[in-house]
Design an enzyme around this catalytic site. Structure first.
Site, PDB file in Angstrom:
ATOM      1  N   GLU A 121       0.836  -1.206   0.000  1.00  0.00           N
ATOM      2  CA  GLU A 121       0.000   0.000   0.000  1.00  0.00           C
ATOM      3  C   GLU A 121       0.864   1.246   0.000  1.00  0.00           C
ATOM      4  O   GLU A 121       0.514   2.252  -0.648  1.00  0.00           O
ATOM      5  CB  GLU A 121      -0.939  -0.030   1.201  1.00  0.00           C
ATOM      6  CG  GLU A 121      -2.036  -1.080   1.057  1.00  0.00           C
ATOM      7  CD  GLU A 121      -2.884  -1.252   2.299  1.00  0.00           C
ATOM      8  OE1 GLU A 121      -4.119  -1.316   2.166  1.00  0.00           O
ATOM      9  OE2 GLU A 121      -2.315  -1.342   3.411  1.00  0.00           O
ATOM     10  N   GLU A 141      -3.716 -10.074   3.740  1.00  0.00           N
ATOM     11  CA  GLU A 141      -4.532  -9.722   4.908  1.00  0.00           C
ATOM     12  C   GLU A 141      -5.627 -10.737   5.217  1.00  0.00           C
ATOM     13  O   GLU A 141      -5.980 -10.929   6.389  1.00  0.00           O
ATOM     14  CB  GLU A 141      -5.165  -8.334   4.713  1.00  0.00           C
ATOM     15  CG  GLU A 141      -4.239  -7.163   4.983  1.00  0.00           C
ATOM     16  CD  GLU A 141      -3.417  -6.764   3.790  1.00  0.00           C
ATOM     17  OE1 GLU A 141      -2.794  -5.698   3.824  1.00  0.00           O
ATOM     18  OE2 GLU A 141      -3.390  -7.532   2.782  1.00  0.00           O
TER      19      GLU A 141
END
Length: 267
Positions: A121, A141
């Site tokens: 990210e 995740e």
């Protein structure tokens, strides 16, 4: 690079030409971040945003990883903050990534190894992504019952499209640098020993451009991603009307006529 700033979990070095290199420096933990590192990253980015002499920023990682994102060993503590407390911490992370996306200088992610979760990210908030051939990238995740929640959905889908974004997020698979290149997740893949040289080469090329023009190009391009074409052209005209009155534009035009290299001053 020279003139290093003092941090415990980062290094920030600047050369004499307006290029800064920010290195995530927690290699034993694959440059995963915890609260002290997040605080340092926030402070470093804030200082860079306020630096009018900055022309280009390169971000990389120490050791064998770019960044593994949030340190899993600290996730229990984040959960114990409660929903409001967690959103407060997340907002702080988002502010850092948003600042990198908005800063009016080019930002290059030199992905030297694993870029996972929040580490990827971070790279997505940069303007250019160069990767070493052994790097692996992805969003794991869902292995811990989460989603990429700091731009891993909102930035990713615009970069690679909905179908590929769903595959990366829902499967949690880590992809090779070469596959990331095919997806459009990175723009170049290089031999590991060439990564930083190429990143500095690109940084030097960009640092030699007119900084106000690069900054406004970034602002307009980012905005055009989310507006209709007519509004995009309004923004182009507005940006051009500002640049037409700059000293750098006049210098660039003179240099072109005189067949010499322009000397841009950011004015």
């Amino acid at each position: 690079m020279s003139a290093a700033a003092s941090y415990e979990f980062l290094t920030l070095e600047r050369d004499g030409g307006g290029v800064a290199a920010l290195t995530l420096n927690r290699p034993a933990a694959l440059n995963a971040w915890h609260q002290p590192m997040r605080t340092e990253l926030r402070d470093a980015v804030r200082a860079l945003v306020e630096d009018d002499d900055l022309r280009v920023l390169v971000i990389t990682g120490a050791g064998r990883a770019f960044s593994a994102g949030e340190d899993v060993r600290g996730m229990q503590g984040l959960a114990e903050l409660g929903t409001r407390g967690f959103r407060r911490v997340a907002r702080g992370v988002h502010d850092v990534f948003d600042a990198l996306e908005a800063i009016e200088v080019p930002v290059i992610a030199a992905i030297n190894g694993v870029a996972a979760g929040g580490g990827l990210e971070l790279a997505l908030s940069c303007d250019f992504r160069l990767a070493a051939s052994g790097a692996r990238l992805g969003f794991p995740e869902n292995n811990v019952g989460l989603i990429p929640g700091s731009g891993g959905c909102s930035r990713l889908v615009k970069l690679v499209g909905l179908a590929q974004a769903k595959r990366l997020v829902m499967t949690g698979e880590m992809v090779s640098a070469e596959h990331a290149l095919e997806l459009g997740l990175v723009e170049e893949v290089l031999a590991p020993e060439r990564l930083m040289d190429r990143s500095r080469e690109l940084a030097g090329q960009l640092a030699g451009k007119a900084p106000l023009a690069l900054g406004l190009a970034k602002v307009v391009l980012n905005a055009c991603l989310n507006v209709d074409p007519a509004t995009g052209r309004d923004l182009e005209r507005l940006g051009q009307s500002i640049l037409k009155r700059t000293e750098d534009h006049l210098e660039g035009a003179r240099a072109f006529v005189e067949k010499r290299k322009p000397r841009f001053k950011g004015r």
